[in-house]
Design a protein around this motif. Structure first.
Motif, PDB file in Angstrom:
ATOM      1  N   THR A  92       0.875  -0.866   0.005  1.00  0.00           N
ATOM      2  CA  THR A  92      -0.093   0.229  -0.015  1.00  0.00           C
ATOM      3  C   THR A  92       0.644   1.239  -0.481  1.00  0.00           C
ATOM      4  O   THR A  92       2.224   1.628  -0.034  1.00  0.00           O
ATOM      5  N   GLY A  93       0.044   2.577   0.169  1.00  0.00           N
ATOM      6  CA  GLY A  93       0.686   4.167  -0.045  1.00  0.00           C
ATOM      7  C   GLY A  93       0.492   4.543  -1.199  1.00  0.00           C
ATOM      8  O   GLY A  93       1.540   4.075  -2.630  1.00  0.00           O
ATOM      9  N   HIS A  94      -0.061   5.635  -1.477  1.00  0.00           N
ATOM     10  CA  HIS A  94       0.627   6.375  -2.881  1.00  0.00           C
ATOM     11  C   HIS A  94      -0.077   7.476  -2.897  1.00  0.00           C
ATOM     12  O   HIS A  94      -0.430   8.117  -3.808  1.00  0.00           O
ATOM     13  N   GLU A  95       0.941   7.921  -1.626  1.00  0.00           N
ATOM     14  CA  GLU A  95       1.687   9.511  -1.941  1.00  0.00           C
ATOM     15  C   GLU A  95       2.398   9.429  -1.468  1.00  0.00           C
ATOM     16  O   GLU A  95       3.533   9.523  -0.234  1.00  0.00           O
ATOM     17  N   PHE A  96       3.318   9.198  -2.662  1.00  0.00           N
ATOM     18  CA  PHE A  96       4.891   9.258  -2.471  1.00  0.00           C
ATOM     19  C   PHE A  96       5.945  10.053  -3.100  1.00  0.00           C
ATOM     20  O   PHE A  96       5.592  10.145  -4.937  1.00  0.00           O
ATOM     21  N   SER A  97       7.008  10.368  -2.751  1.00  0.00           N
ATOM     22  CA  SER A  97       7.986  10.797  -3.815  1.00  0.00           C
ATOM     23  C   SER A  97       9.483   9.501  -3.564  1.00  0.00           C
ATOM     24  O   SER A  97       9.704   9.064  -2.837  1.00  0.00           O
ATOM     25  N   GLY A  98      10.335  10.201  -4.661  1.00  0.00           N
ATOM     26  CA  GLY A  98      11.486   9.478  -4.287  1.00  0.00           C
ATOM     27  C   GLY A  98      12.578   9.587  -5.355  1.00  0.00           C
ATOM     28  O   GLY A  98      12.510  10.586  -5.884  1.00  0.00           O
ATOM     29  N   THR A  99      13.499   9.115  -4.756  1.00  0.00           N
ATOM     30  CA  THR A  99      14.836   9.538  -5.993  1.00  0.00           C
ATOM     31  C   THR A  99      14.989   8.102  -6.808  1.00  0.00           C
ATOM     32  O   THR A  99      14.827   7.049  -6.804  1.00  0.00           O
ATOM     33  N   VAL A 100      15.353   8.885  -8.082  1.00  0.00           N
ATOM     34  CA  VAL A 100      15.577   8.023  -9.511  1.00  0.00           C
ATOM     35  C   VAL A 100      16.605   6.792  -9.493  1.00  0.00           C
ATOM     36  O   VAL A 100      18.077   7.420  -9.289  1.00  0.00           O
ATOM     37  N   GLY A 174      17.175  23.593  -0.536  1.00  0.00           N
ATOM     38  CA  GLY A 174      19.161  22.851  -0.767  1.00  0.00           C
ATOM     39  C   GLY A 174      18.916  21.588   0.004  1.00  0.00           C
ATOM     40  O   GLY A 174      20.105  21.756   0.448  1.00  0.00           O
ATOM     41  N   ASP A 175      18.067  21.084   0.135  1.00  0.00           N
ATOM     42  CA  ASP A 175      18.530  19.690   0.615  1.00  0.00           C
ATOM     43  C   ASP A 175      17.501  18.378   0.112  1.00  0.00           C
ATOM     44  O   ASP A 175      16.470  18.792   0.064  1.00  0.00           O
ATOM     45  N   ASP A 176      17.805  16.995  -0.002  1.00  0.00           N
ATOM     46  CA  ASP A 176      17.011  15.959  -0.665  1.00  0.00           C
ATOM     47  C   ASP A 176      15.962  16.140   0.930  1.00  0.00           C
ATOM     48  O   ASP A 176      14.688  15.738  -0.301  1.00  0.00           O
ATOM     49  N   VAL A 177      16.255  15.634   1.846  1.00  0.00           N
ATOM     50  CA  VAL A 177      15.096  15.425   2.610  1.00  0.00           C
ATOM     51  C   VAL A 177      13.792  16.725   2.996  1.00  0.00           C
ATOM     52  O   VAL A 177      12.529  16.277   2.389  1.00  0.00           O
ATOM     53  N   SER A 178      13.807  18.523   2.873  1.00  0.00           N
ATOM     54  CA  SER A 178      12.167  18.724   2.051  1.00  0.00           C
ATOM     55  C   SER A 178      11.934  18.697   1.154  1.00  0.00           C
ATOM     56  O   SER A 178      10.832  18.774   1.090  1.00  0.00           O
ATOM     57  N   ALA A 179      12.783  18.300   0.535  1.00  0.00           N
ATOM     58  CA  ALA A 179      12.010  18.414  -1.177  1.00  0.00           C
ATOM     59  C   ALA A 179      11.372  17.062  -1.255  1.00  0.00           C
ATOM     60  O   ALA A 179       9.979  17.305  -1.915  1.00  0.00           O
ATOM     61  N   LEU A 180      11.663  16.078  -0.578  1.00  0.00           N
ATOM     62  CA  LEU A 180      11.195  14.035  -0.345  1.00  0.00           C
ATOM     63  C   LEU A 180       9.846  14.815   0.532  1.00  0.00           C
ATOM     64  O   LEU A 180       9.227  13.997  -0.255  1.00  0.00           O
ATOM     65  N   GLU A 181       9.456  15.454   1.518  1.00  0.00           N
ATOM     66  CA  GLU A 181       8.422  15.273   2.278  1.00  0.00           C
ATOM     67  C   GLU A 181       7.712  16.152   1.525  1.00  0.00           C
ATOM     68  O   GLU A 181       6.498  16.015   1.813  1.00  0.00           O
ATOM     69  N   GLN A 182       8.143  17.713   1.163  1.00  0.00           N
ATOM     70  CA  GLN A 182       7.248  18.278   0.106  1.00  0.00           C
ATOM     71  C   GLN A 182       6.196  17.514  -1.125  1.00  0.00           C
ATOM     72  O   GLN A 182       5.181  17.513  -1.403  1.00  0.00           O
ATOM     73  N   GLY A 183       7.668  16.701  -1.807  1.00  0.00           N
ATOM     74  CA  GLY A 183       7.151  15.763  -2.631  1.00  0.00           C
ATOM     75  C   GLY A 183       6.016  14.930  -2.166  1.00  0.00           C
ATOM     76  O   GLY A 183       5.048  14.464  -3.230  1.00  0.00           O
TER      77      GLY A 183
END
Length: 390
Positions: A92-100, A174-183
């Motif tokens: 499950t889980g349909h709201e997500f972000s990630g790194t290719v 300026g960082d991956d964590v903030s971008a991924l959380e917003q994503g």
């Protein structure tokens, strides 16, 4: 890899007519009429491999939606209480972000290292609905976490066309964590965006607005309405914790609707707007029997109601009130297509909205049940799940 894997028994209820599509694909249009003894646990699953048009993602952050908690609840006969589109077994889980981390041979626009958000309503682009530009009504709809493996896992595979770059967010924060959380927050924001702007047609600034419900989608509606230039912005919410979140996201007036006697909430809105009324309502609570009388009594001439919250069953509506005011009710479902994700990303990358303010919990994948339990209590904003949390 580790993943939250959910299983269920295929057992159509007595009297439910299983369609040919349901029988052939073993997916249900109405999950609570077919799936029984639903159960989920964090376990080991095979690592996925991308096809030619897919990318392999290292999941960055995944949001717990009310759907995720709801589908695990069972009725007295052990059927899931989730009444929507679903197929099991599934991650499950349909709201997500990630790194290719890997791209298929036919992928053209993404590369390893890119940060992306995942569109959760995966439209086909070929059916009549898609050919009309109504992607959320796709007749061949696929949904990660509901009809194929989603984001409560270390890795996930997604078609390139359903991934949207978050590199601008990384540059802004300026960082991956903030971008991924917003994503991970783009999906619920997109639901509100679709209801307000695509289906609701909100354009002119200056009118007063009211939001019913301060769950994640309601909070997104508050943020979007604030940045779109509304006049006074009201939010109705019963839970103190969510009331504060609504204030943090930009609501001018946050009130508990239960404090009013019958007709009192509509009178309050008329009084606070000097008799003008509300130009745009965002119904994000799915509490239609309680909210529609308020809207009937306080909608502005030419005003709009955007039905965004889901509710099962019929809603009695006094249509004369809407007819007299030349008002409109628009229905909305989903957040795909129509440039919604790029627009939301642009708003985030310009600092117009910061949905991290709605995050009230962060849990590791191994402790996802703690997040599901907290989400079920109804006081949380958005709870994120990630292997980057300890």
């Amino acid at each position: 890899m580790r993943a939250f894997y959910v299983e269920a028994d295929w057992a159509p209820t007595a009297g439910y007519k299983v369609s040919k599509r349901e029988e052939d694909t073993k997916r249900a249009l109405r999950g609570n009429s077919i799936f029984k003894n639903i159960r989920g646990a964090v376990t080991d699953r095979p690592n996925p491999t991308p096809k030619a048009d897919e990318v392999l993602l290292k999941v960055g952050a995944a949001g717990i939606c009310g759907t995720d908690a709801h589908l695990l609840r069972k009725d007295d006969d052990n059927y899931t209480r989730y009444d929507g589109h679903s197929k099991y077994p599934i991650i499950t889980g349909h709201e997500f972000s990630g790194t290719v981390v890997e791209v298929g041979s036919a992928v053209k626009n993404l590369k390893a290292g890119d940060l992306v958000a995942v569109e959760s309503m995966n439209w086909c682009g070929e059916c009549d609905a898609c050919r009309r530009g109504m992607f959320n009504q796709c007749r061949n709809l696929e949904e990660p976490g509901l009809t194929y493996d989603g984001g409560f896992a270390e890795f996930s595979v997604i078609k390139e066309k359903h991934c949207y770059l978050l590199n601008d967010l990384k540059n802004y924060y300026g960082d991956d964590v903030s971008a991924l959380e917003q994503g991970a927050m783009i999906e619920p924001v997109g639901v509100a965006y679709n209801g307000l702007f695509v289906c609701g047609g909100l354009q002119r600034p200056g009118g007063h607005a009211a939001v019913f419900g301060a769950g994640p989608v309601g909070l997104a509606a508050v943020a979007l309405l604030r940045t779109s230039g509304v006049g006074k912005l009201f939010c109705f919410e019963t839970t103190p914790e969510r009331q504060q979140l609504a204030k943090d996201l930009g609501a001018d007036y946050v009130v508990d609707p239960t404090k009013f006697e019958e007709g009192g909430a509509a009178e309050y809105l008329l009084d606070m707007t000097n008799g003008q009324g509300i130009r745009i309502f965002a119904e994000c609570a799915g509490a239609n029997p309680a909210t529609y009388p308020v809207m009937e009594g306080s909608i502005e001439i030419g005003g709009k109601t955007c039905q965004i919250g889901h509710r099962v069953g019929k809603t009695p509506v006094d249509m004369y009130k809407f007819m007299w005011n030349a008002a409109r009710i628009s229905g909305s479902n989903g957040q795909s297509g129509c440039g919604i994700y790029p627009d939301v990303i642009n708003l985030m990358a310009a600092g117009r909205i910061d949905m991290r303010k709605a995050i009230t919990g962060r849990v590791s994948l191994e402790k996802i049940q703690d997040g599901l339990d907290a989400s079920s209590k109804g006081a949380a904003g958005k709870i994120l799940v990630s292997t980057m949390y300890k």
